[in-house]
Design an enzyme around this catalytic site. Structure first.
Site, mmCIF file in Angstrom:
data_model
loop_
_atom_site.group_PDB
_atom_site.id
_atom_site.type_symbol
_atom_site.label_atom_id
_atom_site.label_comp_id
_atom_site.label_asym_id
_atom_site.label_seq_id
_atom_site.Cartn_x
_atom_site.Cartn_y
_atom_site.Cartn_z
ATOM 1 N N ASP A 36 0.817 -1.215 0.000
ATOM 2 C CA ASP A 36 0.000 0.000 0.000
ATOM 3 C C ASP A 36 0.852 1.267 0.000
ATOM 4 O OD1 ASP A 36 -1.969 -1.883 0.316
ATOM 5 O OD2 ASP A 36 -2.851 -0.987 2.105
ATOM 6 N N HIS A 87 -6.353 2.773 -3.835
ATOM 7 C CA HIS A 87 -6.263 2.873 -2.368
ATOM 8 C C HIS A 87 -6.731 4.253 -1.893
ATOM 9 C CE1 HIS A 87 -5.090 1.652 1.574
ATOM 10 N NE2 HIS A 87 -3.960 2.351 1.650
ATOM 11 N N TYR A 128 -7.028 1.923 6.087
ATOM 12 C CA TYR A 128 -7.207 1.391 7.449
ATOM 13 C C TYR A 128 -8.095 0.147 7.482
ATOM 14 C CZ TYR A 128 -5.728 6.228 8.059
ATOM 15 O OH TYR A 128 -5.055 7.433 7.944
ATOM 16 N N HIS A 180 3.465 -2.622 3.091
ATOM 17 C CA HIS A 180 3.556 -1.254 2.581
ATOM 18 C C HIS A 180 4.875 -1.074 1.866
ATOM 19 C CE1 HIS A 180 0.519 -1.134 5.745
ATOM 20 N NE2 HIS A 180 0.025 -0.060 5.154
#
Length: 218
Positions: A36, A87, A128, A180
């Site tokens: 991400d 995203h 989240y 990430h």
């Protein structure tokens, strides 16, 4: 001497024949590696290099603001064999926003990624991991499949290289892990992640827009 050369050639041919089916059958299952918060000039190139060097493909869940700012990195992701997902544009808490605000976050990211050469995303990861009916309605409008995760690597929370490797070791066929692109420990863990998956007969696959699960690359 001639006989020995012929014998060696036959042995080499036999070895090639025996290796190929084994290699083809090496994937007994597939997992979804996801990263991400990209792309960026600072982290994306190193991440893509690590993935390519270790024979891994992944889904990159890009933020629209960064896709718009770094279009060359979006193209680099695609060129490296990665898949690009949505995203949101600014990574807000979407469940606290109105439907029009959510729509803007989603639609602008679709446009930014497509405009950068990443294609039109079919997968959406809510920031989240927060979701509600409003978000699902917007996702459906744009033909997006919502992707959360089965395993959280905790790399965003300062997880060590060992912990990130251990998290990937928990993946089972069809499952998806959250990582990430910005933590240095994540990039360092990639060779060991690749080794661990291979030792269990698992390969890095694509995430199916139909099922939301990891499958063999198309």
């Amino acid at each position: 001497m001639r006989k020995s050369l012929v014998a060696a050639a036959m042995l080499a041919a036999a070895s090639t024949i025996s290796v190929t089916p084994a290699h083809a059958a090496a994937c007994s299952g597939y997992v979804g590696l996801t990263f991400d918060d990209g792309p960026s000039n600072g982290n994306t190139p190193a991440l893509l290099t690590a993935l390519r060097q270790n024979g891994l493909r992944a889904t990159m869940f890009n933020e629209g603001q960064y896709a718009a700012a770094y279009p060359a990195q979006v193209r680099a992701e695609v060129s490296a064999g990665m898949w690009v997902g949505n995203h949101s544009y600014t990574h807000p808490h979407l469940i606290q926003q109105s439907q029009s605000q959510v729509d803007s976050e989603v639609s602008r990211t679709q446009q930014a990624i497509a405009g950068a050469g990443g294609g039109t995303p079919r997968l959406f990861r809510p920031p989240y991991g927060e979701t509600n009916t409003t978000l699902r309605t917007v996702e459906a409008k744009y033909g997006l499949t919502q992707i959360i995760w089965d395993v959280d690597s905790q790399d965003w929370n300062g997880a060590s290289v060992d912990a990130i490797v251990a998290a990937n070791a928990r993946l089972q066929n069809g499952q998806i892990i959250l990582m990430h692109e910005w933590p240095a420990n994540t990039r360092t863990a990639i060779p060991r992640i690749a080794q661990g998956l291979a030792s269990r007969g698992l390969c890095a696959g694509m995430i199916s827009p139909q099922t939301g699960r990891a499958v063999a690359p198309a």
